[in-house]
Design a protein around this motif. Structure first.
Motif, short mmCIF file in Angstrom:
data_model
loop_
_atom_site.label_atom_id
_atom_site.label_comp_id
_atom_site.label_asym_id
_atom_site.label_seq_id
_atom_site.Cartn_x
_atom_site.Cartn_y
_atom_site.Cartn_z
N ARG A 151 0.86 -1.21 0.00
CA ARG A 151 0.00 0.00 0.00
C ARG A 151 0.88 1.25 0.00
NH1 ARG A 151 -4.94 -1.67 -1.59
NH2 ARG A 151 -5.77 -3.27 -0.22
N LEU A 152 1.95 1.20 0.78
CA LEU A 152 2.87 2.33 0.84
C LEU A 152 3.52 2.55 -0.54
CD1 LEU A 152 4.52 4.49 2.35
CD2 LEU A 152 6.08 2.69 3.09
N ILE A 153 3.97 1.47 -1.14
CA ILE A 153 4.63 1.58 -2.45
C ILE A 153 3.69 2.24 -3.46
CG2 ILE A 153 5.34 0.18 -4.45
CD1 ILE A 153 6.65 -1.79 -2.41
N TYR A 154 2.44 1.77 -3.51
CA TYR A 154 1.51 2.36 -4.48
C TYR A 154 1.14 3.79 -4.13
CZ TYR A 154 1.13 -1.35 -7.83
OH TYR A 154 1.43 -2.21 -8.85
N ALA A 155 1.13 4.10 -2.84
CA ALA A 155 0.79 5.48 -2.44
C ALA A 155 1.89 6.47 -2.85
CB ALA A 155 0.56 5.55 -0.94
N VAL A 156 3.14 5.99 -2.95
CA VAL A 156 4.24 6.95 -3.25
C VAL A 156 4.88 6.71 -4.62
CG1 VAL A 156 4.78 7.27 -0.80
CG2 VAL A 156 6.06 5.56 -2.11
N LYS A 157 4.28 5.84 -5.43
CA LYS A 157 4.97 5.45 -6.67
C LYS A 157 5.25 6.64 -7.60
CE LYS A 157 2.23 3.43 -10.21
NZ LYS A 157 1.59 4.59 -10.81
N ASP A 158 4.43 7.68 -7.50
CA ASP A 158 4.67 8.85 -8.35
C ASP A 158 5.33 9.99 -7.57
OD1 ASP A 158 3.41 7.57 -10.51
OD2 ASP A 158 1.45 8.09 -9.70
N HIS A 159 5.92 9.64 -6.43
CA HIS A 159 6.49 10.70 -5.56
C HIS A 159 7.93 10.37 -5.15
CE1 HIS A 159 2.71 12.85 -5.13
NE2 HIS A 159 2.13 11.66 -4.99
N PRO A 160 8.86 10.41 -6.08
CA PRO A 160 10.25 10.14 -5.69
C PRO A 160 10.81 11.19 -4.73
CG PRO A 160 10.13 10.94 -7.96
CD PRO A 160 8.72 10.71 -7.51
N GLU A 161 10.09 12.33 -4.62
CA GLU A 161 10.56 13.38 -3.68
C GLU A 161 10.31 12.97 -2.23
OE1 GLU A 161 7.83 13.51 -5.45
OE2 GLU A 161 6.19 14.34 -4.25
N ILE A 162 9.48 11.94 -2.01
CA ILE A 162 9.24 11.48 -0.62
C ILE A 162 10.26 10.38 -0.29
CG2 ILE A 162 7.60 10.45 1.00
CD1 ILE A 162 5.32 11.51 -0.67
N LEU A 187 10.23 -3.45 -2.37
CA LEU A 187 10.69 -2.05 -2.45
C LEU A 187 11.77 -1.88 -3.51
CD1 LEU A 187 10.73 -1.38 1.38
CD2 LEU A 187 9.49 0.04 -0.26
N LEU A 188 12.66 -2.86 -3.60
CA LEU A 188 13.74 -2.80 -4.59
C LEU A 188 13.16 -2.82 -6.00
CD1 LEU A 188 16.84 -2.74 -4.86
CD2 LEU A 188 16.83 -5.23 -4.80
N PHE A 189 12.17 -3.66 -6.18
CA PHE A 189 11.52 -3.73 -7.50
C PHE A 189 10.81 -2.40 -7.83
CE2 PHE A 189 7.76 -4.93 -10.11
CZ PHE A 189 8.45 -5.27 -11.27
N ALA A 190 10.11 -1.85 -6.84
CA ALA A 190 9.41 -0.58 -7.06
C ALA A 190 10.40 0.54 -7.36
CB ALA A 190 8.57 -0.22 -5.84
N ASN A 191 11.56 0.46 -6.74
CA ASN A 191 12.61 1.45 -7.01
C ASN A 191 13.09 1.31 -8.46
OD1 ASN A 191 15.89 1.31 -7.11
ND2 ASN A 191 15.16 3.20 -6.17
N LYS A 192 13.23 0.05 -8.90
CA LYS A 192 13.70 -0.18 -10.27
C LYS A 192 12.67 0.29 -11.29
CE LYS A 192 15.45 -3.96 -13.09
NZ LYS A 192 15.76 -5.37 -13.15
N VAL A 193 11.40 0.03 -11.01
CA VAL A 193 10.36 0.33 -12.00
C VAL A 193 9.96 1.80 -11.96
CG1 VAL A 193 8.00 -0.22 -12.71
CG2 VAL A 193 9.50 -2.03 -11.88
N TRP A 194 9.77 2.35 -10.75
CA TRP A 194 9.21 3.70 -10.65
C TRP A 194 10.18 4.71 -10.05
CZ3 TRP A 194 5.11 0.31 -8.20
CH2 TRP A 194 4.22 -0.16 -9.18
N GLY A 195 11.34 4.23 -9.59
CA GLY A 195 12.33 5.18 -9.06
C GLY A 195 11.95 5.77 -7.72
N ILE A 196 11.23 5.01 -6.88
CA ILE A 196 10.93 5.56 -5.55
C ILE A 196 12.23 5.64 -4.74
CG2 ILE A 196 8.54 4.73 -5.55
CD1 ILE A 196 9.38 2.56 -3.53
N THR A 197 12.24 6.54 -3.77
CA THR A 197 13.46 6.84 -3.00
C THR A 197 13.38 6.13 -1.65
OG1 THR A 197 13.49 8.98 -4.09
CG2 THR A 197 14.89 8.74 -2.13
N VAL A 198 14.33 5.22 -1.42
CA VAL A 198 14.18 4.34 -0.25
C VAL A 198 15.48 4.24 0.55
CG1 VAL A 198 13.65 1.96 0.50
CG2 VAL A 198 12.52 2.91 -1.55
N THR A 199 15.32 4.24 1.88
CA THR A 199 16.39 3.74 2.75
C THR A 199 15.86 2.47 3.40
OG1 THR A 199 17.24 5.96 3.21
CG2 THR A 199 17.88 4.22 4.74
#
Ligand code: USQ
Length: 406
Positions: free
Chosen positions: A133-144, A200-212
Motif C-alpha cells: 500500500r505504501l509503495i503504491y501510495a508513493v509510486k509517483d512521488h520520488p521526492e518522498i 521495495l527494490l523492484f518498485a525502485n527499479k520500476v518507478w524510481g521511488i526513493t528508499v532507505t
C-alpha cells in the motif's frame, strides 16, 4: 567564531507511531522542530495481551499521548487507522505531503509469527500488504523519502561478510552479474521483511521511488534523552516496552526476569551473535538518516547496529549488573533452543553508511543495562503479573500453539 548548524525541518510521517521505536522517534523529531504526523492501528496493544504480555510501563491512551506530546514537545497529528486498508495511506499522504515516511507499522515478532498457521499468514498478509500500500501510495512521488524498518535477521547468519548494499556480484560457471544480496531469514516474520525489501527494490527499479532500507539488529533500552527532565523520566512520555516471550527481545526480557528473580534464559549454546543497538542510538541513527536522505530515485541499504554480542555474553552482563545493583545474582539457564538457528557461527556485517554521515555511538550495552534494570525495578509489582509469559512458549519445530498457551 560561532558556527550555526542549520538543519532543515521536515514533515515526517511515522507509520506505527504508537510502538517502541515509533513513539521514541516521534519525541525526538518533535523536539528537533520537525512536523510530526503518525498513524497506527494500535494492534500491538491487543496482540501483546493475546500472549499474556503488556507494556512493562503502563501505556497512556492515544488521547493522553496526544495531550502529553503537545504539553512537553509540540504539535502532533496522531491518527488511528490501518495502512493495509485501501486508500487510507494514499489519502493521508496526499493530505499531509510528507518529506519522509518512516515505516514501522508491521507485526514485528518472530515468535508470534511462528505460533501457528494463522499467525504466520497474518504476519505475511499484514506486513507485505502494508508495504505494498505504501509503495503504491508513493509510486509517483520520488521526492518522498521512504525509510523502511527491516531487520538484520533478513540475512540470517551467513558465512561471509554481509554487504551494506542492495546488490552483490554473483559468479557462476564463469559468468557474473549483480544480483540482490542473498538472504536467508530465520522466521516467517523475518521472511516477511525480506519480501518487503525485494518489493521495495523492484518498485525502485520500476518507478524510481526513493528508499532507505534499514536492517536493524535487536534494540534494547527503556528510555531516551527525549523522555527525560534532567535525571528523571517523565512517566507519560515513556514508550512501550515489551517483556513477554513473543514481543520482548532478549535484553529487555531477560532484564525483567532478573528483576523478578527468575533464571535468565539462554537458548541452546548461546553463541548466537547479533548486532545490538540501544533505543537512544536507534533514534539518533534514524534522525541522521532522515536529515541526510539518499538522492532522489536511489535505493540505499543501511545496516543499523552498534555492537556485536552473543546471547550468552548478554546474560552474563545482566547477571553482573543485577548483582551489583540489587545484591543477588540471577542464575543462567541454558535451555533447549526453541528456534531453528545456528548457535555458533561467523558474523561480520558491514557498517559504513552511518559512520560516513557522522554517526557516533552514544550508548553501550554494558552501561545501559543499569538504567534498564533501574527503570524496570520500579515496576516490579506490575511485572510479576507477566512472569509466566516471559518463559519459552513458541517452538519453531512444532509450528502450533503450546497446548497450555491460551
Ligand atoms: N534468545 C535467547 N534467550 C531469550 C530470547 C532470545 O537466547 O530469552 C536468543 C534467540 O534465540 C536469538 C537472539 O536471542 O538468537 C535474539 O532473539 P530476540 O528475541 O531478542 O530477537 P528476534 O526474535 O530475532 O527479533 C528481534 C525483534 C525484531 C527485530 C530483530 C532484529 O523482535 O523485530 O527485527 O530482533 S534481528 O535479531 O537482528 O533480526
Amino acid at each position: 567564531m560561532i558556527f550555526i548548524i542549520f538543519v532543515e525541518t521536515k514533515k515526517v510521517l511515522i507509520l506505527g507511531i504508537d510502538g517502541y521505536l515509533g513513539w521514541a522517534l516521534a519525541l525526538r523529531l518533535g523536539k528537533k522542530g520537525h512536523e510530526v504526523y503518525g498513524m497506527d492501528n494500535l494492534i500491538t496493544r491487543t496482540q501483546a495481551m493475546e500472549v499474556g504480555g503488556d507494556s512493562a510501563f503502563p501505556l497512556p491512551s492515544v488521547e493522553e499521548r496526544r495531550n502529553i506530546f503537545k504539553r512537553y514537545i509540540g504539535p502532533i497529528d496522531f491518527v488511528i487507522n490501518d495502512i493495509t486498508k485501501p486508500n487510507v495511506l494514499r489519502d493521508y499522504i496526499n493530505k499531509v505531503k510528507p518529506d519522509a515516511i518512516v515505516h514501522f507499522a508491521e507485526q514485528r515478532s518472530a515468535p508470534y509469527s511462528m505460533i501457528d498457521e494463522d499467525h504466520a499468514i497474518y504476519t505475511m498478509h499484514n506486513n507485505i500488504e502494508g508495504t505494498m500500500r505504501l509503495i503504491y501510495a508513493v509510486k509517483d512521488h520520488p521526492e518522498i523519502h521512504i525509510l523502511k524498518m527491516g531487520t538484520m535477521g533478513e540475512y540470517g547468519t551467513p558465512n561471509y561478510d554481509i554487504p551494506e548494499s542492495p546488490y552483490v556480484k554473483f559468479e557462476y560457471k564463469g559468468k557474473s552479474d549483480m544480483i540482490p544480496v542473498p538472504k536467508f531469514a530465520g522466521s516467517w516474520y523475518h521472511w516477511s521483511k525480506v519480501h518487503d525489501s525485494h518489493n521495495l527494490l523492484f518498485a525502485n527499479k520500476v518507478w524510481g521511488i526513493t528508499v532507505t532500507d534499514i536492517n536493524q539488529g535487536p534494540v534494547y533500552g527503556t528510555r531516551t534523552t527525549d523522555m527525560m527532565d534532567g535525571e528523571n523520566v517523565i512517566e507519560g512520555l515513556r514508550t512501550r516496552i515489551d517483556i513477554d516471550e513473543a514481543w520482548g527481545t532478549v535484553v529487555n526480557r531477560n532484564a525483567v526476569r532478573a528483576i523478578l528473580g527468575l533464571p535468565l534464559l539462554v537458548y541452546g549454546k548461546g553463541g548466537q551473535t547479533r548486532g545490538f543497538i540501544s533505543l537512544e542510538d536507534s533514534v539518533n541513527a534514524l534522525e541522521i538518516l532522515i536529515n541526510n536522505p539518499p538522492k532522489e530515485g536511489e535505493f540505499r541499504v543501511v545496516n543499523q547496529f552498534m555492537e556485536l554480542y552473543s546471547v550468552e555474553k548478554i546474560a552474563m552482563l545482566i547477571a553482573n549488573a543485577t548483582e551489583e545493583l540489587f545484591g543477588y545474582r540471577p542464575k543462567i539457564h541454558y535451555v533447549r533452543n526453541p528456534r531453528v538457528e545456528m548457535e555458533e557461527h561467523y558474523y561480520n556485517p558491514e557498517r559504513k553508511i552511518l559512520p560516513s554521515l557522522g554517526y557516533e555511538q552514544k550508548r553501550f550495552l554494558k552501561d545501559e543495562i543499569y538504567s534498564i534494570l533501574t527503570d524496570l525495578y520500579q515496576y516490579r509489582d506490575r511485572l510479576k503479573n507477566f512472569s509466566e509469559w516471559t518463559n519459552v512458549k513458541t517452538d519453531w519445530r512444532n509450528g502450533r500453539n503450546d497446548k497450555n498457551r491460551f
